[in-house]
Design an enzyme around this catalytic site. Structure first.
Site, PDB file in Angstrom:
ATOM      1  N   SER A  87      28.209  27.892  50.388  1.00 33.78           N
ATOM      2  CA  SER A  87      26.924  28.415  50.835  1.00 33.78           C
ATOM      3  C   SER A  87      26.910  28.625  52.350  1.00 33.78           C
ATOM      4  O   SER A  87      27.745  29.344  52.891  1.00 33.78           O
ATOM      5  CB  SER A  87      25.819  27.462  50.361  1.00 33.78           C
ATOM      6  OG  SER A  87      24.548  28.044  50.455  1.00 33.78           O
ATOM      7  N   ASP A 216      24.177  32.098  39.850  1.00 38.06           N
ATOM      8  CA  ASP A 216      23.573  31.507  41.041  1.00 38.06           C
ATOM      9  C   ASP A 216      22.232  32.178  41.319  1.00 38.06           C
ATOM     10  O   ASP A 216      22.170  33.374  41.599  1.00 38.06           O
ATOM     11  CB  ASP A 216      24.518  31.705  42.235  1.00 38.06           C
ATOM     12  CG  ASP A 216      24.044  31.000  43.494  1.00 38.06           C
ATOM     13  OD1 ASP A 216      22.870  30.610  43.554  1.00 38.06           O
ATOM     14  OD2 ASP A 216      24.860  30.855  44.419  1.00 38.06           O
ATOM     15  N   HIS A 244      24.269  27.651  41.673  1.00 35.37           N
ATOM     16  CA  HIS A 244      24.613  27.487  43.084  1.00 35.37           C
ATOM     17  C   HIS A 244      25.405  26.204  43.342  1.00 35.37           C
ATOM     18  O   HIS A 244      26.380  26.220  44.082  1.00 35.37           O
ATOM     19  CB  HIS A 244      23.343  27.501  43.933  1.00 35.37           C
ATOM     20  CG  HIS A 244      23.616  27.601  45.394  1.00 35.37           C
ATOM     21  ND1 HIS A 244      24.178  28.726  45.974  1.00 35.37           N
ATOM     22  CD2 HIS A 244      23.431  26.719  46.410  1.00 35.37           C
ATOM     23  CE1 HIS A 244      24.320  28.531  47.276  1.00 35.37           C
ATOM     24  NE2 HIS A 244      23.873  27.319  47.565  1.00 35.37           N
TER      25      HIS A 244
END
Length: 265
Positions: A87, A216, A244
């Site tokens: 991320s 995600d 995610h």
């Protein structure tokens, strides 16, 4: 000789995303270490996880990324590592690639921001916010700059957002662990808006791979592919039905992908 190279012990360095810490990698760390096959280091960036500094003590992106930079600086010159950024962690590993290209054999971006050498890294953060409404961010809490009231300075995920999107398909115990351990994080938009942070001569020489998580609901598959199109890596792999927090929902598959890429590159 090729078989011997594939069996060579690897050193994975795992870098967490926004609001998280080294703790979120606990499943992947144990799986990669099994039978002593590989070395694994999961780091807390500045003001994250169990790092001793509080948010108000982190005055710059350099403060935030310093634990990773210090770790790489201490590595012997003849040792290389595989960086894995999740991320927001894609930005600090990119800066590390720029500073230590010879110490990184491969960088893996897991549903992450992956900058190019032309546009400032903050371009990707701005693009993310363009693609989502404030309503979609539910109960996440933001602070904004005093001048315009529009530039996000810091944020922390809300418990409802975590359950519905961030930790979608995670075991309940991992969701509760996350709710207990997350800490507010800074965006560093002003610093990461500067040009020439990354160069083709350094960042551009390190092998890069991208892991797309198809389910995600935070980064979104379309936005992940936007990152890939704007900064084409050496390889792209996918993990079907992965949300995610793939390191918690599909740690075995993520480990398989990491080992597959490590052996390939």
């Amino acid at each position: 000789m090729a078989d011997k190279n594939k069996q060579k012990k690897k050193h994975f360095v795992l870098v967490h995303g926004f609001c998280h810490g080294a703790w979120c990698w606990y499943k992947v760390v144990s799986m990669l270490k099994i039978n002593g096959r590989h070395s694994v280091t999961a780091l807390d960036l500045g003001g994250c996880g169990v790092h001793p500094k509080q948010l108000h003590h982190i005055s710059s992106f350099s403060d935030y990324s310093q634990p990773l930079i210090d770790f790489l600086a201490r590595l012997p010159d003849d040792e290389t590592v595989i960086l894995v950024g999740h991320s927001y962690g894609g930005i600090p590993i990119s800066v590390a690639m720029e500073n230590f290209p010879n110490k990184i054999s491969l960088s893996v971006f897991v549903t992450a921001y992956m900058p190019n050498c032309t546009d400032p890294p903050a371009t990707l953060i701005h693009e993310f916010f363009k693609r989502c409404s404030m309503e979609s961010l539910m109960d996440c809490e933001f602070t904004f700059d005093e001048a315009s009231g529009k530039l996000p300075i810091s944020a922390i995920f809300g418990p409802n957002y975590m359950a519905a999107k961030l930790y979608k398909n995670c075991p309940l115990e991992d969701l509760e662990l996350g709710r207990m351990l997350i800490r507010p994080s800074l965006f560093f938009l002003e610093e990461t808006s500067k040009k020439a942070l990354l160069s083709q001569e350094n960042y551009g020489t390190v092998k890069r791979c991208y892991v797309i998580c198809e389910d995600d609901e935070v980064m979104g598959e379309e936005f992940q592919r936007y990152n890939v199109e704007n900064s084409p890596p050496d390889d792209v792999v996918t993990i079907p039905d992965a949300g995610h927090m793939v390191m918690l929902t599909k740690p075995q598959m993520l480990c398989f992908r990491l080992l597959e890429l490590a052996d390939k590159y």
